[in-house]
Design an enzyme around this catalytic site. Structure first.
Site, PDB file in Angstrom:
ATOM      1  N   ASP A 284      -0.889   2.005   3.968  1.00  0.00           N
ATOM      2  CA  ASP A 284       0.019   3.027   3.453  1.00  0.00           C
ATOM      3  C   ASP A 284      -0.373   3.474   2.048  1.00  0.00           C
ATOM      4  O   ASP A 284      -0.177   4.632   1.676  1.00  0.00           O
ATOM      5  CB  ASP A 284       1.455   2.497   3.443  1.00  0.00           C
ATOM      6  CG  ASP A 284       2.066   2.467   4.841  1.00  0.00           C
ATOM      7  OD1 ASP A 284       1.476   3.071   5.757  1.00  0.00           O
ATOM      8  OD2 ASP A 284       3.126   1.842   5.012  1.00  0.00           O
TER       9      ASP A 284
ATOM     10  N   ASN B 182       6.319   8.906  -1.746  1.00  0.00           N
ATOM     11  CA  ASN B 182       7.331   7.864  -1.572  1.00  0.00           C
ATOM     12  C   ASN B 182       8.414   7.902  -2.637  1.00  0.00           C
ATOM     13  O   ASN B 182       9.584   8.114  -2.336  1.00  0.00           O
ATOM     14  CB  ASN B 182       6.677   6.472  -1.590  1.00  0.00           C
ATOM     15  CG  ASN B 182       6.359   5.946  -0.205  1.00  0.00           C
ATOM     16  OD1 ASN B 182       6.617   6.610   0.799  1.00  0.00           O
ATOM     17  ND2 ASN B 182       5.792   4.766  -0.147  1.00  0.00           N
TER      18      ASN B 182
ATOM     19  N   THR C 233      11.753   3.377   3.177  1.00  0.00           N
ATOM     20  CA  THR C 233      11.400   2.103   3.794  1.00  0.00           C
ATOM     21  C   THR C 233      10.421   1.319   2.920  1.00  0.00           C
ATOM     22  O   THR C 233       9.846   0.320   3.376  1.00  0.00           O
ATOM     23  CB  THR C 233      10.774   2.319   5.187  1.00  0.00           C
ATOM     24  OG1 THR C 233       9.712   3.275   5.083  1.00  0.00           O
ATOM     25  CG2 THR C 233      11.810   2.828   6.177  1.00  0.00           C
TER      26      THR C 233
ATOM     27  N   GLN D 244       1.188   4.188  -8.054  1.00  0.00           N
ATOM     28  CA  GLN D 244      -0.252   4.360  -8.253  1.00  0.00           C
ATOM     29  C   GLN D 244      -0.590   5.140  -9.514  1.00  0.00           C
ATOM     30  O   GLN D 244      -1.565   4.821 -10.195  1.00  0.00           O
ATOM     31  CB  GLN D 244      -0.866   5.052  -7.031  1.00  0.00           C
ATOM     32  CG  GLN D 244      -0.740   4.233  -5.755  1.00  0.00           C
ATOM     33  CD  GLN D 244      -1.305   4.949  -4.543  1.00  0.00           C
ATOM     34  OE1 GLN D 244      -1.599   6.135  -4.575  1.00  0.00           O
ATOM     35  NE2 GLN D 244      -1.458   4.232  -3.441  1.00  0.00           N
TER      36      GLN D 244
END
Length: 292
Positions: free
Chosen positions: A71, A145, A186, A246
């Site tokens: 992911d 995300n 999630t 990130q």
């Protein structure tokens, strides 16, 4: 259904990625398809003789882009590929694989079915984040995300004011705030106690991180909302802003963080058998009987 003739492949080095890449390239070439490798993943396939493209262009010259990795690899690719027209498909070489839902063991069968037109398309929105200082922009980023404003250390809390659509919501003292899309619900948001949201929802969830108040709870707001976080000037430490865990945007006390929905969406491809609820059962262990 679209016919995919030019297939881009992106990703980065990781567990089993090189082996899966080699199998994937051989399979695509056996179907007489044109294969274009991203510049990073191309290093894993010496003497391949294929065209190599920067990630910022691969979605422009290909009909479909396949991400090989976990992911994290998908998130890194998505922030670039969202600006490009090609849909994105993921082969999982990571752990959970909420975004990369094709198993390497079934690569030929599942990729073959997609190439034969047995797939579904899904739109996912991203978040834009901007940091301003004295009214001037000093940093920006994007996330599929989540955007996280945090104290920068587990030893200190931070204090900030939250505004939604220009309306003051609360002043909070905590380790920070997670601003998550349905895609990210999630991930880190769920670990922080946030709700799981279906990917089709047009909503954003705000999850406090260890708030210094028992009444602080996650809030779900309209996806079009502008979220403003004012990092109070009396904070002693900088509060870094991270995008998908990130990219890091440094801040100073007194800075203002704006989070908004990105105007364009990323298109994801799933095998026709894909189900969000089945993924939750599989990845989160919902399918087991009580007591087992």
């Amino acid at each position: 259904m679209e016919t995919f003739r030019n297939i881009g492949i992106v990703g980065r080095e990781g567990n089993g990625v090189a082996e899966t890449l080699q199998r994937l390239v051989c399979f695509l070439q056996s179907r007489d398809l044109t294969v274009v490798l991203g510049e990073h993943i191309a290093r894993l396939l010496p003497e391949h003789g294929l065209r190599v493209s920067p990630r910022k262009m691969i979605g422009e010259i290909c009909d479909l882009v396949i991400v090989v990795g976990g992911d994290g690899s998908f998130l890194g690719a998505a922030r670039t590929l969202s600006k490009q027209p090609a849909p994105v498909l993921g082969i999982n070489r990571g752990r959970l694989g909420f975004l990369t839902d094709i198993s390497p063991d079934d690569l030929e069968t599942q990729i073959g079915a997609v190439l034969d037109g047995h797939y579904t398309k899904e739109k996912r929105f991203l978040l834009d984040v901007e940091v301003t200082r004295n009214g001037e922009p000093v940093g920006a980023g994007e996330a599929l995300n989540d955007v996280v404003v945090n104290s920068g250390t587990s030893a200190h809390m931070m204090e900030f004011d939250l505004y939604i659509e220009g309306e003051f919501v609360y002043r909070q003292r905590s380790d920070g705030l997670i601003i998550s899309t349905p895609t990210g619900s999630t991930a880190y948001s769920m670990s922080g106690g946030g709700p799981i949201m279906h990917p089709k929802l047009d909503a954003i969830v705000l999850v406090p991180m260890f708030p210094h108040s028992l009444s602080s709870r996650p809030i779900v707001v309209d996806g079009k909302s502008e979220i403003k976080i004012v990092i109070l000037a009396d904070n002693k430490l900088p509060a870094p802003v991270t995008c998908d865990g990130q990219e890091i945007i440094p801040t100073r006390p007194g800075d203002v963080v704006y989070v908004r929905k990105k105007p364009h969406k990323m298109t994801m491809i799933h095998p026709s058998s894909h189900s969000f609820y089945a993924s939750c059962r599989d990845k989160l262990g919902w399918g087991g009987k009580l007591g087992q």
